[in-house]
Scaffold this active site. Structure first.
Site, mmCIF file in Angstrom:
data_model
loop_
_atom_site.group_PDB
_atom_site.id
_atom_site.type_symbol
_atom_site.label_atom_id
_atom_site.label_comp_id
_atom_site.label_asym_id
_atom_site.label_seq_id
_atom_site.Cartn_x
_atom_site.Cartn_y
_atom_site.Cartn_z
ATOM 1 N N LYS A 118 0.841 -1.338 0.105
ATOM 2 C CA LYS A 118 0.111 0.011 0.104
ATOM 3 C C LYS A 118 0.911 1.027 0.046
ATOM 4 O O LYS A 118 0.446 2.052 -0.504
ATOM 5 C CB LYS A 118 -0.932 -0.182 1.192
ATOM 6 C CG LYS A 118 -2.090 -0.774 0.916
ATOM 7 C CD LYS A 118 -3.044 -0.421 2.064
ATOM 8 C CE LYS A 118 -4.378 -1.271 1.883
ATOM 9 N NZ LYS A 118 -5.624 -0.905 2.736
ATOM 10 N N LYS A 167 -10.351 -3.364 -4.409
ATOM 11 C CA LYS A 167 -11.078 -1.913 -4.739
ATOM 12 C C LYS A 167 -10.307 -0.881 -5.352
ATOM 13 O O LYS A 167 -10.705 0.017 -6.028
ATOM 14 C CB LYS A 167 -11.412 -1.346 -3.307
ATOM 15 C CG LYS A 167 -12.601 -2.106 -2.524
ATOM 16 C CD LYS A 167 -12.825 -1.516 -1.193
ATOM 17 C CE LYS A 167 -13.693 -2.483 -0.487
ATOM 18 N NZ LYS A 167 -13.202 -2.313 1.037
ATOM 19 N N LYS A 221 -5.038 -10.041 -6.861
ATOM 20 C CA LYS A 221 -6.087 -10.435 -6.188
ATOM 21 C C LYS A 221 -7.179 -9.305 -6.818
ATOM 22 O O LYS A 221 -7.026 -8.079 -7.173
ATOM 23 C CB LYS A 221 -6.048 -10.380 -4.608
ATOM 24 C CG LYS A 221 -5.900 -9.030 -4.125
ATOM 25 C CD LYS A 221 -5.851 -8.966 -2.367
ATOM 26 C CE LYS A 221 -5.822 -7.779 -1.988
ATOM 27 N NZ LYS A 221 -5.874 -7.447 -0.476
HETATM 28 P P1 AMP Z 1 -11.051 -4.952 2.861
HETATM 29 O O1 AMP Z 1 -11.843 -4.813 1.739
HETATM 30 O O2 AMP Z 1 -9.719 -4.839 2.228
HETATM 31 O O3 AMP Z 1 -11.559 -4.231 4.014
HETATM 32 O O4 AMP Z 1 -11.407 -6.452 3.020
HETATM 33 C C1 AMP Z 1 -12.436 -6.741 3.742
HETATM 34 C C2 AMP Z 1 -12.537 -8.419 3.702
HETATM 35 O O5 AMP Z 1 -12.751 -8.912 2.670
HETATM 36 C C3 AMP Z 1 -11.117 -8.939 4.351
HETATM 37 O O6 AMP Z 1 -11.506 -10.205 5.312
HETATM 38 C C4 AMP Z 1 -10.397 -9.382 3.090
HETATM 39 O O7 AMP Z 1 -9.590 -10.451 3.428
HETATM 40 C C5 AMP Z 1 -11.570 -9.845 2.384
HETATM 41 N N1 AMP Z 1 -11.185 -9.717 0.753
HETATM 42 C C6 AMP Z 1 -10.526 -8.280 0.134
HETATM 43 N N2 AMP Z 1 -10.193 -8.794 -1.021
HETATM 44 C C7 AMP Z 1 -10.595 -10.256 -1.199
HETATM 45 C C8 AMP Z 1 -10.431 -10.998 -2.288
HETATM 46 N N3 AMP Z 1 -9.920 -10.527 -3.647
HETATM 47 N N4 AMP Z 1 -10.619 -12.411 -2.187
HETATM 48 C C9 AMP Z 1 -11.148 -12.995 -1.024
HETATM 49 N N5 AMP Z 1 -11.024 -12.079 0.360
HETATM 50 C C10 AMP Z 1 -11.042 -10.933 0.007
#
Ligand code: AMP
Ligand code: TRP
Length: 351
Positions: A114, A210, A207
């Site tokens: 990041k 967002k 991966k």
């Molecule tokens: P965040 O959007 O970073 O706040 O992520 C929220 C949750 O979504 C966390 O548990 C992440 O591990 C999961 N997550 C985010 N991106 C992915 C992805 N591409 N595949 C699986 N899980 C994800």
């Protein structure tokens, strides 16, 4: 004191949630409501570790809350709230800043990703982010944390922090009446399902995220039917012949990803999804057309109702704010006594 099983997890209100959030984490959150006491947080203090436009942040906090409810989290049963309404997160986060070691944080791969090349310009908050995440979990002495694969390293850090706190303050913890000397539990990551790491639709080695500049890399929970169909149609495959076994997919990341997504959306196993792929395969350039059509149907069936429910809920922001206020009051009631204990253990005076 006996530590009771409790689930905690959170997502950042930075833009709309995507299929990775839903399949990697939220599906398990919904399931765990059946068996556990669950606390699900909109982690707004984590979001501001990188710049957020204030008006957009406000909207995103409400929209993620609406997505939680629309996807099946029940605000009467589980606690849904935004992090900044419960002071224990920031308070315990500070104490953990003093427990965690620089060397531990220097190993965090998400910070490196990041912060990018210009690390000197990253906020101090982005660096300390994993300590705040440990505080989120441990302020409730939570034992189970359902997350996607990418959060594994942060969870290990939370375990290390819990253990160091217990060791450093062992004498005082016992003196405060915790006879076995254990104040914080070691929280277990719950990383399960056919899609714990959903990859970009444009590049099977990255991966789904967002922050990817290409909107075609991800399916958002806010995408309408046509957009979903278009994105799946354009999803990258490869020019190789049809795979013969599921194991062949280890070198075919794009197809492997689509199989995992289909399995998770339809509630089938990866084997069943693979059988469907073989049964629907076409010739030449339309090799995956049938598979993609079924995948689109599965995505629209699952995500369509969630999207319309988010839109419905967003029409009444006061109602969403009331859910958050109620959740925050219930969260404070759990976290406050834990913070009192922590302050006593550390040697701080409180009134
Ligand atoms: P965040 O959007 O970073 O706040 O992520 C929220 C949750 O979504 C966390 O548990 C992440 O591990 C999961 N997550 C985010 N991106 C992915 C992805 N591409 N595949 C699986 N899980 C994800
Ligand atoms: N760091 C997590 C992510 O980016 C979000 C998060 C913050 C979290 N605090 C948490 C997840 C506590 C689980 C438990 O995905």
């Amino acid at each position: 004191m006996k530590i009771t099983p409790r689930v905690f997890s959170g997502m950042q209100p930075t833009g709309s949630l995507h299929l990775g959030n839903y399949l990697g984490a939220m599906i398990n959150w919904i399931e765990m409501q059946k068996t556990h006491e669950c606390i699900y947080c909109v982690v707004d203090l984590h979001a501001i570790t990188v710049w957020q436009d204030p008006a957009e942040l406000r909207t995103a906090i409400r929209q993620v809350t609406a997505a939680y409810i629309a996807a099946g989290l029940d605000p009467k049963k589980s606690i849904l709230f935004n992090q900044s309404q419960v002071p224990a997160h920031a308070e315990l986060g500070w104490i953990f800043n003093c427990v965690a070691r620089l060397g531990w944080l220097n190993r965090m791969t998400q910070f490196k990703e990041k912060a990018g090349k210009d690390r000197e310009q990253a906020s101090v908050g982005l660096y300390a982010y994993p300590n705040l995440m440990a505080a989120d979990i441990l302020a409730y002495r939570a034992t189970h944390v359902p997350v996607g694969e990418d959060q594994k390293q942060h969870l290990e850090l939370a375990r290390d922090i819990a253990q160091k706190f217990n060791n450093d303050f062992k004498k005082e913890i016992v003196a405060q009446g915790f006879e076995d000397g254990i104040f914080f539990p070691q929280p277990d990551p719950v990383i399960t399902g056919p899609a714990t790491r959903v990859m970009s639709l444009r590049d099977g080695t990255k991966k789904m995220s967002k922050s990817d500049p290409s909107d075609f890399s991800r399916i958002s929970l806010m995408d309408d039917t046509d957009t979903i169909a278009d994105k799946i149609k354009r999803a990258k495959t490869d020019a190789e012949p049809l795979p013969v076994t599921l194991e062949d997919l280890s070198k075919r990341p794009e197809i492997d990803n689509l199989i995992g997504i289909y399995a998770a959306l339809s509630g089938e196993t990866r084997e069943q999804a693979f059988t469907m792929l073989l049964a629907t395969s076409g010739e030449g350039p339309s090799l995956f057309t049938g598979f993609k059509r079924n995948l689109t149907d599965a995505a629209v069936t699952k995500l369509g109702p969630i999207r319309s429910e988010i839109v419905r809920l967003m029409a009444d922001p006061a109602e969403i704010d009331a859910v958050l206020a109620n959740g925050a009051a219930r969260a404070r009631a759990i976290a406050q006594p834990v913070m009192d204990n922590v302050k006593d253990i550390v040697g701080l005076i409180r009134s």
